[in-house]
Design a protein around this motif. Structure first.
Motif, PDB file in Angstrom:
ATOM      1  N   GLN A  90       0.851  -1.350   0.086  1.00 58.91           N
ATOM      2  CA  GLN A  90      -0.207  -0.117   0.060  1.00 58.91           C
ATOM      3  C   GLN A  90       0.788   1.302  -0.125  1.00 58.91           C
ATOM      4  OE1 GLN A  90      -1.694   1.328   3.487  1.00 58.91           O
ATOM      5  NE2 GLN A  90      -0.489  -0.058   4.813  1.00 58.91           N
ATOM      6  N   ILE A  91       2.030   1.090   0.447  1.00 58.59           N
ATOM      7  CA  ILE A  91       3.252   2.439   0.367  1.00 58.59           C
ATOM      8  C   ILE A  91       3.394   2.490  -1.086  1.00 58.59           C
ATOM      9  CG2 ILE A  91       5.120   3.476   1.402  1.00 58.59           C
ATOM     10  CD1 ILE A  91       4.357   2.375   4.015  1.00 58.59           C
ATOM     11  N   TYR A  92       4.524   1.532  -1.596  1.00 54.11           N
ATOM     12  CA  TYR A  92       5.086   1.629  -2.668  1.00 54.11           C
ATOM     13  C   TYR A  92       4.410   1.464  -3.852  1.00 54.11           C
ATOM     14  CZ  TYR A  92       5.234  -3.633  -3.082  1.00 54.11           C
ATOM     15  OH  TYR A  92       4.977  -4.777  -2.991  1.00 54.11           O
ATOM     16  N   SER A  93       3.024   1.134  -3.771  1.00 54.99           N
ATOM     17  CA  SER A  93       2.180   1.360  -5.111  1.00 54.99           C
ATOM     18  C   SER A  93       1.477   2.895  -4.915  1.00 54.99           C
ATOM     19  CB  SER A  93       1.082  -0.054  -4.763  1.00 54.99           C
ATOM     20  OG  SER A  93       0.245   0.504  -3.674  1.00 54.99           O
ATOM     21  N   LYS A  94       1.715   3.504  -3.872  1.00 62.02           N
ATOM     22  CA  LYS A  94       1.279   4.870  -4.236  1.00 62.02           C
ATOM     23  C   LYS A  94       2.194   5.812  -4.029  1.00 62.02           C
ATOM     24  CE  LYS A  94      -3.116   3.289  -3.558  1.00 62.02           C
ATOM     25  NZ  LYS A  94      -3.550   2.829  -4.675  1.00 62.02           N
ATOM     26  N   VAL A  95       3.556   5.575  -3.248  1.00 65.96           N
ATOM     27  CA  VAL A  95       4.329   6.443  -3.317  1.00 65.96           C
ATOM     28  C   VAL A  95       5.927   6.002  -3.940  1.00 65.96           C
ATOM     29  CG1 VAL A  95       5.783   7.972  -1.915  1.00 65.96           C
ATOM     30  CG2 VAL A  95       3.757   6.898  -1.323  1.00 65.96           C
ATOM     31  N   PRO A  96       6.186   6.349  -5.095  1.00 63.64           N
ATOM     32  CA  PRO A  96       7.454   5.705  -5.764  1.00 63.64           C
ATOM     33  C   PRO A  96       8.705   5.845  -4.867  1.00 63.64           C
ATOM     34  CG  PRO A  96       7.144   8.131  -6.687  1.00 63.64           C
ATOM     35  CD  PRO A  96       6.155   7.731  -5.802  1.00 63.64           C
ATOM     36  N   VAL A  97       9.073   4.684  -4.528  1.00 61.32           N
ATOM     37  CA  VAL A  97      10.301   4.314  -3.781  1.00 61.32           C
ATOM     38  C   VAL A  97      10.632   2.808  -4.091  1.00 61.32           C
ATOM     39  CG1 VAL A  97       8.770   3.369  -1.818  1.00 61.32           C
ATOM     40  CG2 VAL A  97      11.040   4.232  -1.431  1.00 61.32           C
ATOM     41  N   PHE A 102      12.639  -1.579   1.598  1.00 63.80           N
ATOM     42  CA  PHE A 102      11.551  -2.195   2.630  1.00 63.80           C
ATOM     43  C   PHE A 102      12.390  -3.499   3.052  1.00 63.80           C
ATOM     44  CE2 PHE A 102       8.790   0.517   0.298  1.00 63.80           C
ATOM     45  CZ  PHE A 102       8.137   1.130   1.234  1.00 63.80           C
ATOM     46  N   PHE A 163       3.578 -13.552  -5.695  1.00 60.92           N
ATOM     47  CA  PHE A 163       3.060 -14.519  -6.829  1.00 60.92           C
ATOM     48  C   PHE A 163       2.470 -15.779  -6.242  1.00 60.92           C
ATOM     49  CE2 PHE A 163       6.651 -12.102  -8.262  1.00 60.92           C
ATOM     50  CZ  PHE A 163       5.910 -11.179  -9.351  1.00 60.92           C
ATOM     51  N   ARG A 248      10.789  -7.613 -10.204  1.00 58.87           N
ATOM     52  CA  ARG A 248      10.448  -6.173  -9.571  1.00 58.87           C
ATOM     53  C   ARG A 248       9.420  -5.254 -10.495  1.00 58.87           C
ATOM     54  NH1 ARG A 248      15.951  -2.791  -9.813  1.00 58.87           N
ATOM     55  NH2 ARG A 248      15.852  -2.345 -12.103  1.00 58.87           N
ATOM     56  N   ASP A 249       9.210  -5.423 -11.729  1.00 53.93           N
ATOM     57  CA  ASP A 249       8.373  -4.638 -12.424  1.00 53.93           C
ATOM     58  C   ASP A 249       6.828  -5.206 -12.444  1.00 53.93           C
ATOM     59  OD1 ASP A 249      10.318  -2.802 -12.958  1.00 53.93           O
ATOM     60  OD2 ASP A 249      10.681  -3.374 -15.042  1.00 53.93           O
ATOM     61  N   ALA A 252       4.065  -4.823  -8.725  1.00 53.72           N
ATOM     62  CA  ALA A 252       3.092  -3.702  -8.677  1.00 53.72           C
ATOM     63  C   ALA A 252       1.852  -4.228  -9.131  1.00 53.72           C
ATOM     64  CB  ALA A 252       3.674  -2.350  -9.210  1.00 53.72           C
ATOM     65  N   LEU A 253       2.063  -4.995 -10.202  1.00 56.10           N
ATOM     66  CA  LEU A 253       0.597  -5.564 -10.765  1.00 56.10           C
ATOM     67  C   LEU A 253       0.027  -6.627 -10.151  1.00 56.10           C
ATOM     68  CD1 LEU A 253       2.076  -5.745 -14.533  1.00 56.10           C
ATOM     69  CD2 LEU A 253       0.588  -3.763 -13.484  1.00 56.10           C
ATOM     70  N   TYR A 254       0.609  -7.118  -9.202  1.00 56.47           N
ATOM     71  CA  TYR A 254       0.224  -8.585  -8.446  1.00 56.47           C
ATOM     72  C   TYR A 254      -0.369  -8.099  -7.361  1.00 56.47           C
ATOM     73  CZ  TYR A 254       1.668 -11.574 -11.970  1.00 56.47           C
ATOM     74  OH  TYR A 254       1.669 -12.361 -13.257  1.00 56.47           O
TER      75      TYR A 254
END
Lengths: 255, 482
Positions: A90-97, A102, A163, A248-249, A252-254
Motif C-alpha cells: 500500500q505504500i510503494y504502490s502509491k509512493v514511488p520508492v 523495505f 506471486f 520487480r516490475d 506492482a501489478l500483482y
C-alpha cells in the motif's frame, strides 16, 4: 538538489526505525521480548533435551543456546521478510520508492533484534564459566554470513510470496526441516556418515557449528570452512537479488 | 533530453492483468501450452507527449480511460511494459489522497517517512515540518497513529506535504473531490500559487472541463488507454465536449498511431533488464560452478596426493604406523566412520581397489586432513583390510566346507571346524564360556588326530592361536585340518 546518498541513508534509517518500533508496538515489555523469547525457548528445550543429550556433553546449555540463537534469528528473519513486500504494497504502490529498501530495512531491524538476544547469550556464556577470549571476535564472521543468508532467502521468499501465497504454508514446513537439519539440540556424531555430510550442506548448521567450535572448544574453524560459508552466503544473497530483480516490475501489478 | 523538457513520455504502454491471481492449474496449462496469454489488458497504449517546466497539464477522459494508470507510470509506482519515461527532478504524486501512509505510525513519523521516500534530507523536512503541520491544521493530532485519522484529515496531511516541499513535478489525481469546503479552497489557492510560481510542472486529472480550461495550458485526452488529442486546452476541451454529446471519437493522428497490441513495438526497457538479469544469472552460475569444484576439492587433493606416492611407499608408510594402530584407531575413529574402512577393505579383497582408493574415500569422509592424518587413515584402512580380508576368506571357506560337509556326512570333525569358525568372533572376544567351547573343540581335534594316527601338536597350536587372539591363524588351522 542535496546529495542523494545522504538522503538514501536517511530514508533507510527512517525505515529501520519504523520496522523496529512497529515490531514491539503496543507490547508492555517491548524490546525485552527480543531477549525473553529465546530465553523461554532455551529453558524449555534445556529441560527437555538436557536429560537426553546433556549427560555426556559439557556445556550443553551453551551448545543448545548456540543453535537456538542462530536458528531463531534465521526463522524470524525469513518469516518476517516473507511478508515485507506484501505488507508494504500500500505504500510503494502509491509512493514511488525502490521496493528493496523495505527489504533492507527489515533485515537490519531483525539484525538489531538478534544483537539483543546475542547479549543474553553472552551473559549465559559467562555464567557457564567459559572464559572470554579475543578469538570471540571471529564470531562476527558467521554473523555476517548469516545476515546475508537471511537477507537473500528473505528477499527470495518475499518476491515469491507476491506471486504464490502457497509459500506462506510451505515455508514453516521447510523451516522445521532446516531446524532438525541444523543439529540444534543433538550431537551430530550420532548421525550416520552420509547424514553428517548432508549437514555440512546446510549453511545454518555451518554457522551454528562455527559458534560452538569457537565458544565451547575455543578453536577457529579451518580456512576452507570460511570459504564455503562465504560462497553459501553469496549464493543466498544472489538468489534473492536475482529473483527480485527479474520480477520487480511485475510486483506492482500483482499486489 | 532538451533543456526545458522536464517530462517526456515516449511510446509508453502499460499492461495489466485481468485476473487477480492465477491458480496452479492455470500455471500448468500455461506450461503445457494449452492456455493462451489472454489474461492481459492494455491500460495504456502508445502514449507520447512532453512537458516543459511550469506547464500545467490537464488529463481528461471517461472512467477507465487510463488516466490514473498514466499517473502511476509517471510517478514510478508502475513500470511500463514498453516505452520510456524521462523525468527530471523530484516527483510528488497525490494518487489517491491519504494512501501510501503507514497506518500504525504517528502523523509526525509519517511526514518524515514520506519526505524520506521522496528523497529529501532530514534537515529539509525538519525545516518544513511546522509549515506542513500548520497548513494541514493537525498540530494537536501530530502524535496520533495514522489509522485513527478521518479520511479528510488524511487527505489534508497528504496535500500539505505535497505542496510544502516544492517538488519539480506534482501529480494530482482528482484530489479536490475530497476535504471540506474551507480546506478545498485553501488547497486550490495553494496549488494556484505553486503553478503561478512557474517552477513546478503539474499534471492533474479532472472531470471538470471548466477548471481544466481555467488552470491548464495543455490538455491530454485519453480514451480506453489511447491518446486521442494533446494540445491547447480550448481545442481539446471543445472536441471532448462534442464527443460527450455525440459519442463519436474524432479521427486524429495520434489515435491512428495506436496499436491494438503494443507489445510488438521495441522494448528498450526490457532489453536492458534482460541483460542485467543475464549478468546476475551468470554470476549465480559461476558461484554454483565454483561450489561444485570446491565440493570436489578434497577428492582432487587426495588424488594428487595419491599420485605422488608409489604403492610401495604407501605400504611402507602403512607398515610404519601399523604398530601404533590401536592407539590411533582409538583416537581417530571418533571422527571417522569405521564403516568406510570396512567397505574399503572389502573392495581391496575383491581387488577392485587399492589402499589409495580407500584412503581417498577416507579423506572424502573425514573432510580436510593433513598429510599426517592422511597417513594415519591409510594405516587404519590397511589394518581393517587385513582383518576383513581374513574374515572374507573364512566366509568363502565356511561356505565351501558346509557344501563338502553335506556331501560327506561321515566327516564329523568338519562340522566341529565349522563350529569353531562360526564361533570365531566369540572366541576372539575371549568370553569365559567361549573358552569352554574352545576346549571342547580342542578335545575333539585331539581325539580325531589320535584316531587318524597324526601327531597331536596341531591341537596345541590351535589352542595357542586362540589364546593369543590370532583369529586368522585360527582360521588357517581350520583350513589345515580339512
Amino acid at each position: 538538489m542535496t546529495s542523494d546518498k545522504a538522503n538514501h541513508r536517511f530514508l533507510l534509517s527512517e525505515l529501520i526505525r519504523r520496522d523496529f518500533i512497529k515490531k514491539y508496538k503496543r507490547t508492555t515489555f517491548g524490546i525485552l521480548w527480543s531477549a525473553l523469547s529465546p530465553l523461554f525457548l532455551l529453558l524449555t528445550m534445556d529441560v527437555v533435551f538436557g536429560t537426553f543429550f546433556g549427560r555426556n556433553m559439557p556445556h550443553y546449555t551453551i551448545y543448545l543456546f548456540c543453535g537456538l540463537l542462530l536458528f531463531n534469528y534465521f526463522s524470524a528473519a525469513t518469516r518476517s521478510a516473507m511478508r515485507v513486500l506484501y505488507d508494504n504494497a500500500q505504500i510503494y504502490s502509491k509512493v514511488p520508492v525502490p521496493k528493496h529498501y523495505f527489504l533492507i530495512s527489515q533485515s537490519v531491524a531483525q539484525a538489531i533484534d538478534f544483537a539483543v538476544s546475542l547479549l543474553v547469550f553472552f551473559i549465559f556464556v559467562a555464567i557457564d564459566g567459559i572464559n572470554f577470549h579475543w578469538r570471540f571476535l571471529y564470531l562476527l564472521f558467521p554473523m555476517v554470513c548469516l545476515y546475508f543468508i537471511n537477507f537473500g532467502i528473505g528477499m527470495f521468499l518475499s518476491t515469491l510470496y507476491i506471486f504464490f501465497r502457497d509459500i506462506n504454508y510451505l515455508w514453516p514446513v521447510v523451516t522445521r526441516i532446516i531446524m532438525y537439519a541444523s543439529a540444534i539440540f543433538y550431537d551430530p556424531s550420532i548421525l550416520p556418515g552420509i547424514m553428517r555430510r548432508l549437514l555440512n550442506c546446510n549453511p545454518l548448521y555451518m554457522c551454528v557449528d562455527y559458534f560452538r567450535q569457537l565458544i565451547i572448544h575455543s578453536t577457529v574453524p579451518s580456512l576452507s570452512t570460511h570459504l564455503i560459508m562465504i560462497v553459501m552466503a553469496a549464493i543466498c544473497a544472489l538468489l534473492g537479488w536475482f529473483t527480485y530483480h527479474i520480477t520487480r516490475d511485475k510486483i506492482a501489478l500483482y499486489v | 533530453m532538451d533543456g526545458n523538457k522536464i517530462l517526456v513520455l515516449d511510446d509508453v504502454s502499460v499492461r495489466y492483468r485481468k485476473q487477480d491471481s492465477r491458480s496452479t492449474s492455470d500455471i500448468v496449462k500455461r506450461i503445457l501450452g494449452k492456455s493462451p496469454r489472454n489474461n492481459e489488458f492494455w491500460a495504456l497504449k502508445n502514449v507520447s507527449f512532453s512537458l516543459e517546466r511550469g506547464d500545467m497539464l490537464g488529463v481528461i477522459g471517461k472512467n477507465g480511460a487510463g488516466k490514473s494508470t498514466m499517473m502511476k507510470a509517471i510517478s514510478g509506482t508502475l513500470t511500463p511494459a514498453s516505452g520510456t519515461i524521462e523525468k527530471t527532478g523530484k516527483i510528488c504524486a497525490l494518487l489517491e489522497l491519504g494512501t501510501g501512509f503507514d497506518r500504525e505510525m504517528t502523523v509526525k513519523e509519517n511526514v518524515y517517512l514520506r519526505g524520506a521516500f521522496m528523497g529529501y534530507s532530514k534537515e529539509f523536512i525538519d525545516s518544513k515540518y511546522d509549515e506542513i503541520i500548520d497548513f494541514a491544521e493537525m498540530r494537536e493530532f501530530q502524535n496520533s497513529p495514522f489509522r485513527t485519522l478521518s479520511s479528510g484529515m488524511k487527505s489534508r496531511i497528504a496535500f500539505a506535504i505535497a505542496s510544502m516541499i516544492e517538488p519539480d513535478i506534482i501529480i494530482l489525481d482528482e484530489i479536490f473531490a475530497v476535504g471540506d469546503g474551507d480546506f478545498r479552497k485553501k488547497s486550490q489557492q495553494k496549488m494556484q500559487s505553486i503553478i503561478d510560481n512557474g517552477d513546478t510542472t503539474a499534471l492533474m486529472v479532472s472531470h471538470s472541463l471548466q477548471s481544466v480550461r481555467a488552470q491548464c495550458n495543455k490538455v491530454l485526452w485519453l480514451d480506453k488507454g489511447r491518446m486521442v488529442m494533446f494540445g491547447d486546452p480550448n481545442t481539446v476541451c471543445d472536441a471532448y465536449a462534442e464527443y460527450l454529446n455525440t459519442g463519436k471519437l474524432p479521427q486524429t493522428e495520434s489515435l491512428a498511431a495506436t496499436q491494438e497490441n503494443p507489445r510488438n513495438r521495441l522494448k528498450k526497457n526490457t532489453g536492458k533488464r534482460l541483460a542485467e538479469a543475464a549478468v546476475y544469472l551468470m554470476l549465480l552460475l559461476v558461484i554454483i560452478a565454483g561450489c561444485f569444484v570446491w565440493s570436489q576439492y578434497d577428492l582432487l587433493k587426495s588424488y594428487v596426493l595419491a599420485q605422488s606416492l608409489t604403492v610401495e611407499q604407501i605400504e611402507n608408510e602403512a607398515a610404519n604406523y601399523h604398530r601404533q594402530i590401536d592407539r590411533l584407531l582409538e583416537v581417530d575413529t571418533t571422527r571417522w566412520d569405521t564403516g568406510i574402512f570396512k567397505e574399503g577393505a572389502l573392495d581391496i579383497i575383491n581387488e577392485e581397489a587399492t589402499y589409495t582408493d580407500v584412503a581417498k574415500e577416507v579423506l572424502l569422509q573425514a573432510g580436510d586432513l593433513s598429510r599426517d592424518q592422511y597417513k594415519k587413515a591409510l594405516a587404519a584402512a590397511e589394518i581393517e583390510a587385513i582383518k576383513y580380508s581374513h574374515m572374507a576368506r573364512l566366509d568363502a571357506l565356511v561356505a565351501q566346507m558346509r557344501t563338502e560337509f553335506e556331501a560327506q556326512p561321515e566327516g564329523k570333525y568338519r562340522s566341529l571346524m565349522v563350529y569353531a569358525y562360526t564361533n570365531c568372533d566369540r572366541f576372539y572376544d575371549l568370553e569365559e564360556d567361549c573358552e569352554n567351547d574352545m576346549q571342547k573343540v580342542i578335545e575333539e581335534i585331539r581325539t580325531f588326530q589320535r584316531k587318524a594316527g597324526q601327531s597331536e601338536d596341531l591341537a596345541d597350536r590351535v589352542w595357542n592361536a586362540y589364546k593369543s587372539e590370532k583369529t586368522y591363524l585360527l582360521s588357517y588351522y581350520c583350513v589345515k585340518l580339512r
